[in-house]
Design an enzyme around this catalytic site. Structure first.
Site, PDB file in Angstrom:
ATOM      1  N   LYS A  37       0.652  -1.021   0.097  1.00 30.31           N
ATOM      2  CA  LYS A  37      -0.039  -0.154  -0.059  1.00 30.31           C
ATOM      3  C   LYS A  37       0.875   1.214  -0.125  1.00 30.31           C
ATOM      4  O   LYS A  37       0.748   2.203  -0.765  1.00 30.31           O
ATOM      5  CB  LYS A  37      -0.794  -0.100   1.278  1.00 30.31           C
ATOM      6  CG  LYS A  37      -2.215   0.756   1.120  1.00 30.31           C
ATOM      7  CD  LYS A  37      -2.866   0.386   2.558  1.00 30.31           C
ATOM      8  CE  LYS A  37      -4.399   0.724   2.445  1.00 30.31           C
ATOM      9  NZ  LYS A  37      -4.885   0.660   4.015  1.00 30.31           N
ATOM     10  N   CYS A 262     -18.926   1.265   8.973  1.00 23.21           N
ATOM     11  CA  CYS A 262     -19.231   1.971  10.129  1.00 23.21           C
ATOM     12  C   CYS A 262     -20.376   1.776  10.924  1.00 23.21           C
ATOM     13  O   CYS A 262     -20.423   1.191  12.198  1.00 23.21           O
ATOM     14  CB  CYS A 262     -19.194   3.522  10.038  1.00 23.21           C
ATOM     15  SG  CYS A 262     -17.444   4.028   9.232  1.00 23.21           S
ATOM     16  N   LYS A 323     -22.989   1.946  -1.077  1.00 26.67           N
ATOM     17  CA  LYS A 323     -23.620   3.269  -1.501  1.00 26.67           C
ATOM     18  C   LYS A 323     -22.783   3.975  -2.662  1.00 26.67           C
ATOM     19  O   LYS A 323     -21.733   3.260  -3.260  1.00 26.67           O
ATOM     20  CB  LYS A 323     -23.640   4.356  -0.441  1.00 26.67           C
ATOM     21  CG  LYS A 323     -22.370   5.080   0.002  1.00 26.67           C
ATOM     22  CD  LYS A 323     -22.363   6.108   0.969  1.00 26.67           C
ATOM     23  CE  LYS A 323     -21.028   6.538   1.323  1.00 26.67           C
ATOM     24  NZ  LYS A 323     -21.165   7.754   2.364  1.00 26.67           N
TER      25      LYS A 323
HETATM   26  C1  UGA Z   1     -20.894   7.213   8.317  1.00 31.98           C
HETATM   27  C2  UGA Z   1     -21.395   8.356   8.886  1.00 31.98           C
HETATM   28  O1  UGA Z   1     -22.255   9.302   7.871  1.00 31.98           O
HETATM   29  C3  UGA Z   1     -19.906   9.391   8.848  1.00 31.98           C
HETATM   30  O2  UGA Z   1     -20.401  10.564   9.686  1.00 31.98           O
HETATM   31  C4  UGA Z   1     -18.926   8.767   9.831  1.00 31.98           C
HETATM   32  O3  UGA Z   1     -17.896   9.239   9.873  1.00 31.98           O
HETATM   33  C5  UGA Z   1     -18.552   7.297   9.320  1.00 31.98           C
HETATM   34  O4  UGA Z   1     -19.918   6.605   9.170  1.00 31.98           O
HETATM   35  C6  UGA Z   1     -17.802   6.655   9.997  1.00 31.98           C
HETATM   36  O5  UGA Z   1     -18.079   6.284  11.123  1.00 31.98           O
HETATM   37  O6  UGA Z   1     -16.584   6.561   9.834  1.00 31.98           O
HETATM   38  P1  UGA Z   1     -20.283   6.148   5.704  1.00 31.98           P
HETATM   39  O7  UGA Z   1     -20.319   4.845   6.412  1.00 31.98           O
HETATM   40  O8  UGA Z   1     -19.330   6.507   4.897  1.00 31.98           O
HETATM   41  O9  UGA Z   1     -20.390   7.334   6.956  1.00 31.98           O
HETATM   42  O10 UGA Z   1     -21.696   6.205   5.133  1.00 31.98           O
HETATM   43  P2  UGA Z   1     -23.113   7.147   5.012  1.00 31.98           P
HETATM   44  O11 UGA Z   1     -23.272   8.132   3.856  1.00 31.98           O
HETATM   45  O12 UGA Z   1     -23.377   7.556   6.567  1.00 31.98           O
HETATM   46  O13 UGA Z   1     -24.320   5.847   4.826  1.00 31.98           O
HETATM   47  C7  UGA Z   1     -24.193   4.753   5.530  1.00 31.98           C
HETATM   48  C8  UGA Z   1     -25.285   3.925   4.830  1.00 31.98           C
HETATM   49  O14 UGA Z   1     -26.468   4.228   5.232  1.00 31.98           O
HETATM   50  C9  UGA Z   1     -25.264   3.681   3.465  1.00 31.98           C
HETATM   51  O15 UGA Z   1     -25.495   2.356   3.045  1.00 31.98           O
HETATM   52  C10 UGA Z   1     -26.390   4.504   2.777  1.00 31.98           C
HETATM   53  O16 UGA Z   1     -26.964   3.835   1.596  1.00 31.98           O
HETATM   54  C11 UGA Z   1     -27.331   4.324   4.019  1.00 31.98           C
HETATM   55  N1  UGA Z   1     -28.411   5.435   3.775  1.00 31.98           N
HETATM   56  C12 UGA Z   1     -27.879   6.752   4.097  1.00 31.98           C
HETATM   57  C13 UGA Z   1     -29.644   5.349   3.614  1.00 31.98           C
HETATM   58  O17 UGA Z   1     -30.018   4.049   3.259  1.00 31.98           O
HETATM   59  N2  UGA Z   1     -30.662   6.327   3.622  1.00 31.98           N
HETATM   60  C14 UGA Z   1     -30.067   7.654   3.906  1.00 31.98           C
HETATM   61  O18 UGA Z   1     -30.754   8.438   3.959  1.00 31.98           O
HETATM   62  C15 UGA Z   1     -28.712   7.684   4.020  1.00 31.98           C
END
Ligand code: UGA
Length: 439
Positions: A37, A262, A323
């Site tokens: 990496k 996460c 996502k």
């Molecule tokens: C999440 C948090 O949003 C961040 O703030 C945090 O820093 C991160 O985890 C972490 O702990 O490191 P992430 O996992 O990158 O971020 O993605 P998100 O955008 O939060 O989405 C998480 C999941 O929820 C995805 O599967 C997404 O499709 C789903 N989701 C999100 C929905 O089904 N509906 C929504 O309205 C939003």
């Protein structure tokens, strides 16, 4: 003021934060024991897909503000703060596995200077930082320690780093607090709020934030089930709810369930922490159960349209990542749905714009298509499982000519339904009336 920093662990959080801290003007070295990496990073090759990150990487490496190394060594002596950004995956029990944090500490403390600040950026259960302080005490060493959870999202990580809603610092040490404030000054002068609290509160805030967001998603997903049965419309309901500033518009998109590295892991860890302290955190447990059931709910919709027997049904799956705008497939709902369908004897063809290489390492007995069109050829049904924008703009007319049966379930509610219906598709969404239960 430029500060010398090390980031240990070059996963999503470590790499993005390391690169962007260097962009803010600090001298950063990212350390990871994965030699391959590091060699790639030195050659400007990113190990992850993260929009916009490459643009920052190359000039920073050139200017020598950003360096990469695979080994612990004397260079660590020059560092004023070390950010630990290694993974804290789930143990079988659901608890966070802290072994990588403690391995880093073991490797680290012999090299760093006495006033070096140790910053825990990895997501860790409450009291971990205190355990770290005790652990270092037992090794007869003492360093300032702080918790500084990260809130960036994959896919928008660069934007999130530069425009956080808040910066959170947890420490009981004034020097640590002042140094972190100095490190983040390029952001706080733009009026980004900085919240200072104690170690445990900072640690728990990270879990609380992720669990609350996951709860919002689970709520809207369950509400979508009710919309389908009552004849209501989840998209209009979400918009109407979101205008209430107490609720907010974000994280109210119904879908196939939340995934990623996460939310699922952090909910389990929070549940285990609650259990450890004899708190019955029923709500968090319900969110976990609700999300675990979600892929089965999605498969029920396929049964509703194709019948009980899915043996040899040709199913096209568009989207494999958890996502859009990431190549990450960890805990992806698409993968869970595919596995259930494979168990039922369906033939699966998948396509994803960015996640195919990762998917090939994880999935067996599926056909990996080079294009969305080839995934859809001869299909009995098309599933849209990830909200990639490009799926909206596929040549749906051409796809319509090549499917066996023109049925689409859009698990992300992103496609243009009127256009698809005009092409002769039967188009089904999540949480919209007259689709699954009233048709
Ligand atoms: C999440 C948090 O949003 C961040 O703030 C945090 O820093 C991160 O985890 C972490 O702990 O490191 P992430 O996992 O990158 O971020 O993605 P998100 O955008 O939060 O989405 C998480 C999941 O929820 C995805 O599967 C997404 O499709 C789903 N989701 C999100 C929905 O089904 N509906 C929504 O309205 C939003």
């Amino acid at each position: 003021m430029s500060i010398r920093l090390h980031f240990i662990g070059t996963g999503y959080v470590g790499l993005v934060s390391g690169v962007m801290m260097s962009y803010l003007g600090h001298n950063v070295t990212c350390l990871d024991t994965n030699i391959l990496k590091i060699e790639q990073l030195k050659k400007n090759i990113l190990p992850i897909y993260e929009p916009k990150l490459a643009k920052y990487l190359t000039p920073l490496i050139k200017s020598k503000k950003l360096k990469f190394t695979a080994s612990y060594g004397v260079e660590l002596k020059s560092s004023q703060a070390i950010f630990i950004t290694v993974g804290t995956p789930s143990l079988a029990s659901g608890e966070a596995d802290l072994q990588y944090i403690f391995t880093v500490l073991d490797n680290l403390y012999k090299w760093i200077r006495d006033d070096c600040l140790i910053v825990i950026k990895s997501t860790v259960p409450p009291t971990t930082c205190n355990k770290i302080i005790d652990y270092l005490d037992k090794q007869n060493v003492k360093f300032p320690v702080a918790s500084n959870p990260e809130f960036l999202r994959e896919g928008t990580a660069v934007h999130d780093f530069l425009n956080p809603d808040r910066i959170l610092i947890g420490t009981n040490n004034k020097y640590a607090e002042d140094l972190l404030k100095e490190i983040y000054r390029p952001l706080t002068i733009k009026n980004i709020p900085i919240i200072c609290t104690d170690l445990v509160t900072a640690e728990l805030t990270k879990y609380a934030s992720n669990a609350f967001l996951a709860t919002k998603i689970a709520f809207i997903n369950e509400m979508a089930n009710l919309c389908e049965r009552t004849g209501a419309n989840i998209q209009e309901l979400s918009i109407a709810m979101g205008f209430d500033t107490r609720i907010g518009k974000e994280f109210l998109n119904a879908g196939p369930g939340f995934g990623g590295s996460c939310f699922p892991k952090d909910l389990l860890a929070l549940s285990q922490t609650a259990k450890h302290y004899q708190c019955n955190f029923q709500l968090v447990n319900s969110v976990i159960t609700s999300n675990d059931r979600r892929p089965y709910d999605m498969v029920d919709k396929i049964h509703h349209l194709l019948g009980d027997n899915l043996l040899n049904k040709n199913i096209a799956v568009l989207g494999i990542t958890f996502k859009a705008n990431t190549d990450d497939i960890r805990s992806s709902p698409a993968i869970k749905i595919i596995k259930i369908l494979l168990d039922k004897g369906a033939n699966i063809k998948v396509f994803d714009p960015i996640g195919m290489n990762n998917a090939k390492k994880k999935l067996e007995n599926v056909f990996f298509a080079d294009f969305a069109l080839s995934a859809c050829q001869n299909s009995d049904i098309i599933l849209v499982t990830t909200e990639w924008l490009e799926f909206k703009y596929l040549d749906w007319w051409l796809i319509r000519q090549q499917v066996k049966s023109p049925i689409i379930i859009d698990f992300r509610n992103i496609l243009d339904g009127n256009m698809l219906k005009s092409l002769g598709f039967k188009y089904y969404l999540i949480g919209i009336s007259n689709t699954f239960y009233n048709s």
